[in-house]
Scaffold this motif. Structure first.
Motif, PDB file in Angstrom:
ATOM      1  N   ILE A   1      28.565  69.445  82.131  1.00 23.88           N
ATOM      2  CA  ILE A   1      28.514  68.198  82.894  1.00 23.88           C
ATOM      3  C   ILE A   1      28.316  67.009  81.956  1.00 23.88           C
ATOM      4  CG2 ILE A   1      26.035  68.541  83.359  1.00 23.88           C
ATOM      5  CD1 ILE A   1      26.576  67.159  86.091  1.00 23.88           C
ATOM      6  N   GLU A   2      29.221  66.043  82.061  1.00 28.29           N
ATOM      7  CA  GLU A   2      29.159  64.818  81.269  1.00 28.29           C
ATOM      8  C   GLU A   2      28.498  63.730  82.104  1.00 28.29           C
ATOM      9  OE1 GLU A   2      32.975  63.788  79.618  1.00 28.29           O
ATOM     10  OE2 GLU A   2      33.609  65.895  79.627  1.00 28.29           O
TER      11      GLU A   2
ATOM     12  N   SER B   1      25.994  57.906  76.971  1.00 33.30           N
ATOM     13  CA  SER B   1      26.308  59.138  77.693  1.00 33.30           C
ATOM     14  C   SER B   1      25.764  60.350  76.945  1.00 33.30           C
ATOM     15  CB  SER B   1      27.825  59.286  77.878  1.00 33.30           C
ATOM     16  OG  SER B   1      28.474  59.430  76.641  1.00 33.30           O
TER      17      SER B   1
ATOM     18  N   GLN C   1      36.580  71.373  88.984  1.00 34.19           N
ATOM     19  CA  GLN C   1      35.944  70.165  88.458  1.00 34.19           C
ATOM     20  C   GLN C   1      35.483  69.284  89.606  1.00 34.19           C
ATOM     21  OE1 GLN C   1      38.038  66.749  86.183  1.00 34.19           O
ATOM     22  NE2 GLN C   1      37.152  67.994  84.533  1.00 34.19           N
TER      23      GLN C   1
ATOM     24  N   THR D   1      32.475  70.296  85.049  1.00 32.41           N
ATOM     25  CA  THR D   1      33.549  71.283  84.917  1.00 32.41           C
ATOM     26  C   THR D   1      32.917  72.665  84.892  1.00 32.41           C
ATOM     27  OG1 THR D   1      34.896  69.722  83.635  1.00 32.41           O
ATOM     28  CG2 THR D   1      35.516  72.050  83.548  1.00 32.41           C
TER      29      THR D   1
ATOM     30  N   ARG E   1      27.461  59.713  82.201  1.00 35.03           N
ATOM     31  CA  ARG E   1      27.658  58.380  81.621  1.00 35.03           C
ATOM     32  C   ARG E   1      26.886  57.363  82.450  1.00 35.03           C
ATOM     33  NH1 ARG E   1      30.608  55.873  77.975  1.00 35.03           N
ATOM     34  NH2 ARG E   1      31.633  57.855  77.456  1.00 35.03           N
TER      35      ARG E   1
ATOM     36  N   SER F   1      27.668  58.130  86.268  1.00 36.83           N
ATOM     37  CA  SER F   1      28.849  58.911  86.627  1.00 36.83           C
ATOM     38  C   SER F   1      28.695  60.317  86.061  1.00 36.83           C
ATOM     39  CB  SER F   1      30.115  58.253  86.075  1.00 36.83           C
ATOM     40  OG  SER F   1      30.326  56.990  86.685  1.00 36.83           O
ATOM     41  N   TYR F   2      28.943  61.313  86.911  1.00 35.61           N
ATOM     42  CA  TYR F   2      28.812  62.710  86.514  1.00 35.61           C
ATOM     43  C   TYR F   2      30.165  63.401  86.656  1.00 35.61           C
ATOM     44  CZ  TYR F   2      23.829  61.757  87.233  1.00 35.61           C
ATOM     45  OH  TYR F   2      22.578  61.213  87.183  1.00 35.61           O
ATOM     46  N   CYS F   3      30.561  64.111  85.622  1.00 35.85           N
ATOM     47  CA  CYS F   3      31.794  64.893  85.647  1.00 35.85           C
ATOM     48  C   CYS F   3      31.446  66.344  85.316  1.00 35.85           C
ATOM     49  CB  CYS F   3      32.825  64.338  84.662  1.00 35.85           C
ATOM     50  SG  CYS F   3      34.379  65.261  84.625  1.00 35.85           S
TER      51      CYS F   3
ATOM     52  N   LYS G   1      29.494  59.722  91.496  1.00 41.27           N
ATOM     53  CA  LYS G   1      28.716  58.587  91.008  1.00 41.27           C
ATOM     54  C   LYS G   1      27.465  58.496  91.854  1.00 41.27           C
ATOM     55  CE  LYS G   1      29.100  53.698  89.767  1.00 41.27           C
ATOM     56  NZ  LYS G   1      29.999  52.501  89.744  1.00 41.27           N
TER      57      LYS G   1
ATOM     58  N   LYS H   1      33.614  65.289  90.334  1.00 41.43           N
ATOM     59  CA  LYS H   1      33.160  64.006  89.809  1.00 41.43           C
ATOM     60  C   LYS H   1      32.403  63.258  90.887  1.00 41.43           C
ATOM     61  CE  LYS H   1      36.958  63.407  86.480  1.00 41.43           C
ATOM     62  NZ  LYS H   1      38.053  62.516  86.031  1.00 41.43           N
TER      63      LYS H   1
END
Length: 269
Positions: free
Chosen positions: A169-170, A136, A210, A184, A172, A180-182, A214, A212
Motif C-alpha cells: 500500500i502506497e 509519501s 487493486q 495492490t 501519499r 491517498s492510499y493505493c 482518499k 484506491k
C-alpha cells in the motif's frame, strides 16, 4: 512482456518460480520488469538450505520470532527483521525507516499479528515500511499460512496447503488532513488432498486486485490501511471461493454426480 505476464497469471503458484526462471533466461532485457511485477510464493526454509535455494522465512534470534523475507526488507544479501530492526546476516549500512515510520511499523506488526491469528488461526505475518519520498511512504503487509498436516495450522486437513497474501500500500499525504492510499493485493493459493475416499486432488491459483481511496487521517494511517486490507481480503476470498472452489465443485458434480442423485435416476425394475 505482455505475453510473459499473461503466462505468469495463469501459472500455478507452485510452478511460478520455475516459470519465472525460464522467462528470465528467455527475456533477460525484461528481467527488472518481471522481478518487480511477478509475485512469488512465500516459501519456508531454514539456515541450512543450499545457497541456490532462496531463504524466505527466518527466525529473529533476539526474540525468537519468525519473519518473512522478501524484496521489501532486503538490502544486498541481508534481510531486516521487523521485530528487532536488525539485518540477518548483520549489515552495518543497511536501509532503515525513519524514527516515526519505525514506530508505525512496530504498531502495525503488533496489530497485524492479532489480525492474522483471528482470521487465519496461525501462520506468520510481517509488516515492512519505508519512505518513498518526502510526502509519501509504502507499507508491505505479508501473511504466510501453511495449512498442511505437518504445518503450523490448527486444523491440518490438507496433505499440502499454502496461502500467501501480499498487500503493498502506497500512502501519499494530501492537503487538509487527508491522504491517498493505493493498495495492490495478491493472494496465492495451493492445496493438495490425498485420502482413500476421494483420492488425490490438487488445486492452485492466484488473484491480484487493486484499490484506491482518499481518506481522512484523523484516526491514523494504520486504521485506514487496516480497513482497506480487511475489505480487500474479504473480496479476494469471495473471488477465490467462487472461481476456484465453486467452479471445481460444479465440474466434479457434473462429471461424478453424488450417488443419491444417480440412484434417483435409475429406472424401477
Amino acid at each position: 512482456m505482455d505475453a510473459a505476464m499473461g503466462l505468469m497469471r495463469r501459472m500455478p503458484p507452485k510452478h511460478s518460480e520455475t516459470a519465472l526462471s525460464a522467462l528470465l533466461t528467455l527475456l533477460p532485457h525484461h528481467s527488472s520488469d518481471l522481478l518487480s511485477q511477478v509475485d512469488q510464493p512465500l516459501q519456508f526454509s531454514s539456515f541450512l538450505k543450499e545457497k541456490s535455494q532462496h531463504l524466505q522465512v527466518l527466525c529473529d534470534v533476539d526474540n525468537g520470532k519468525e519473519f518473512i523475507l522478501c524484496e521489501y526488507n532486503r538490502d544486498a544479501d541481508s534481510y531486516r527483521s521487523p521485530w528487532s530492526n536488525k539485518y540477518h546476516p548483520p549489515l552495518e549500512d543497511g536501509a532503515m525507516p525513519s524514527t516515526e515510520l519505525r514506530k508505525l511499523e512496530i504498531e502495525a506488526n503488533e496489530v497485524f499479528t492479532i489480525y492474522r491469528d483471528q482470521y487465519y488461526e496461525g501462520g506468520i505475518s510481517s509488516v515492512y515500511m519505508w519512505e518513498d519520498d518526502e510526502e509519501s511512504f509504502v507499507g508491505c503487509f505479508l501473511i504466510k499460512k501453511d495449512g498442511s498436516k505437518t504445518g503450523h495450522g490448527r486444523r491440518g486437513f490438507l496433505q499440502e496447503g499454502a496461502w500467501d497474501a501480499i498487500h503493498v500500500i502506497e500512502v501519499r499525504l494530501e492537503d487538509e488532513g487527508t491522504a491517498s492510499y493505493c493498495l495492490t493485493s495478491t493472494v496465492m493459493l495451493s492445496l493438495t488432498t490425498d485420502n482413500n475416499a476421494a483420492g488425490t486432488f490438487s488445486l492452485s491459483g492466484s488473484i491480484r486486485r487493486q484499490m484506491k481511496m482518499k481518506l481522512s487521517v484523523a484516526e491514523g494511517h494504520l486504521c485506514n490501511m487496516g480497513r482497506m486490507i480487511e475489505e480487500m481480503e474479504s473480496k479476494l476470498r469471495n473471488s477465490l471461493d467462487q472461481v476456484y472452489f465453486g467452479k471445481t465443485k460444479e465440474m466434479v458434480c457434473t462429471l461424478r454426480p453424488p450417488s443419491e442423485v444417480v440412484h434417483m435416476k435409475l429406472p424401477d425394475k
